[in-house]
Enzyme design. Structure first.
Site, short mmCIF file in Angstrom:
data_model
loop_
_atom_site.label_atom_id
_atom_site.label_comp_id
_atom_site.label_asym_id
_atom_site.label_seq_id
_atom_site.Cartn_x
_atom_site.Cartn_y
_atom_site.Cartn_z
N ASP A 56 -1.62 9.19 -5.22
CA ASP A 56 -1.02 8.87 -3.76
C ASP A 56 -0.51 7.48 -3.92
O ASP A 56 0.38 7.07 -3.02
CB ASP A 56 -2.54 8.75 -2.88
CG ASP A 56 -3.49 7.54 -3.30
OD1 ASP A 56 -3.26 7.22 -4.54
OD2 ASP A 56 -4.23 7.07 -2.63
N SER A 57 -0.09 7.19 -5.19
CA SER A 57 0.87 6.01 -5.61
C SER A 57 2.28 6.31 -5.33
O SER A 57 3.09 5.68 -5.30
CB SER A 57 0.47 5.60 -6.98
OG SER A 57 0.65 6.77 -7.86
N GLU A 127 -11.32 8.84 -4.91
CA GLU A 127 -11.59 7.33 -5.36
C GLU A 127 -13.12 7.17 -4.85
O GLU A 127 -13.41 7.36 -3.82
CB GLU A 127 -10.63 6.38 -4.56
CG GLU A 127 -9.21 6.52 -5.09
CD GLU A 127 -8.52 5.41 -4.69
OE1 GLU A 127 -8.72 4.52 -3.90
OE2 GLU A 127 -6.96 5.56 -4.95
N GLU A 194 -10.04 1.83 -13.54
CA GLU A 194 -8.84 1.00 -13.25
C GLU A 194 -9.23 -0.32 -13.11
O GLU A 194 -10.00 -0.71 -12.40
CB GLU A 194 -7.90 1.77 -11.82
CG GLU A 194 -6.97 0.73 -11.66
CD GLU A 194 -6.05 1.42 -10.61
OE1 GLU A 194 -6.13 2.50 -10.14
OE2 GLU A 194 -5.03 0.76 -10.05
O1 KIV Z 1 -2.52 7.39 -7.46
C1 KIV Z 1 -2.23 6.88 -8.70
O2 KIV Z 1 -1.26 6.77 -9.31
C2 KIV Z 1 -3.65 6.87 -9.26
C3 KIV Z 1 -3.46 6.50 -11.09
C4 KIV Z 1 -3.73 4.98 -11.00
C5 KIV Z 1 -4.58 7.14 -11.62
O3 KIV Z 1 -4.62 6.88 -8.78
#
Ligand code: KIV
Length: 301
Positions: A56-57, A127, A194
């Site tokens: 979701d980044s 998450e 993380e």
């Molecule tokens: O959304 C993302 O990029 C992540 C990574 C940091 C694992 O959750």
């Protein structure tokens, strides 16, 4: 646990859950990278990474949102399906965005099924620990492999006091440890850690039989993940402490775009070799038909 194997590990034709578990067992670090489109996923796949992941980044890295919270299921589906089309050998997985799993177990399962059906993802990631453990259990029970994510969980960054390292007191580290064991018991096949102190991550990694994938969690995790735009130097501003730039793609992109603009303005692009020919006879005929004073036939219009 040894972080280096003595010989070059055999590369499986297709990475699946069995192969990921074997990498952890053999002490071969798992390589995971985010990708949000077809060409990026194809490059990652060709480079031999083990896991291609539409995180979701994408929200901040490709859609221009300030953080990960606004991205929708529809946006995740569109980006994930494109990345999936570029992924053949690597294990392909996708994030569940904020709102897709927090409400109830049923809602989480429904959204996980949609992500799998509409993108072709082989697994999802959620998450959080605590009440999210039951979501992970429900999704796994529906037959969808699930990765956990603990420590700095960007969807709940406000609750965590911002984008800060987590697990830096004994009590907080103990909570992370307990959450990791609970996610494993819920059936998660791996857990992202993380922004967690390396010693805490190492201790959690030792306690689990499933792999930990670190991002800012030290070298003793069973694998490492970085965000595409960070590791390739597409993001050029300030980055998190754990980011290492392995390339300078933004610089190279800027150089290419400036060269294109300069050649267009100088009239040196396109050159002869970039154009298509027409025979002298055909061109002469064409000229005669469009010369000033020649009547344009009705059936041209
Ligand atoms: O959304 C993302 O990029 C992540 C990574 C940091 C694992 O959750």
């Amino acid at each position: 646990m040894s972080r280096m194997s003595n010989s070059t590990p055999a590369r499986p034709d297709k990475v699946g859950l069995v192969e990921l578990a074997a990498l952890k067992r053999d002490g071969t670090p798992i390589v995971m990278v985010t990708a949000y489109d077809f060409p990026s996923a194809r490059l990652a796949d060709e480079a031999g990474v083990d896991i291609v992941f539409t995180g979701d980044s994408a929200a901040n890295n490709v859609l221009g949102y300030a953080d990960t919270t606004p991205i929708s299921m529809d946006e995740m589906v569109m980006l994930g399906a494109a990345a999936r089309r570029g992924t053949h050998r690597a294990f392909f997985m996708i994030d569940m965005p904020l709102g897709a799993f927090q409400v109830s177990d049923e809602d989480a399962v429904r959204h996980a099924i949609r992500l799998v059906k509409e993108t072709g993802a082989e697994a999802v990631k959620i998450e959080g620990g605590g009440s999210m453990v039951s979501r992970a259990r429900a999704i796994v029970a529906a037959g969808i492999p699930t990765m956990g994510h603990l420590g700095l969980t960007p969807q709940s960054a406000t609750m965590l006091g911002g984008y800060k390292a987590q697990g830096r007191t004994a009590a907080k580290a103990r909570q992370l440890f307990a959450d990791a064991l609970s996610l494993q018991a819920a059936g998660c096949f791996a857990i992202v850690l993380e922004a967690v102190p390396a010693r805490v991550a190492e201790r959690i990694t030792q306690a689990l039989h499933i792999p930990t994938i670190g991002i800012g969690a030290g070298a003793q995790c069973a694998g490492q993940v970085l965000v595409w735009h960070d590791l390739l130097g597409i993001n050029t501003g300030r980055t998190a402490k754990f980011v290492k730039r392995f390339a300078a793609v933004a610089d190279e992109t800027r150089r290419g775009l400036e060269a294109f603009a300069a050649e267009v303005r100088a009239g040196t692009y396109p050159a002869e070799e970039h154009t298509y020919p027409i025979s002298d006879e055909e061109f002469a005929l064409f000229e005669s038909e469009v010369s000033p004073g020649v009547l344009v036939a009705d059936d041209w219009l």
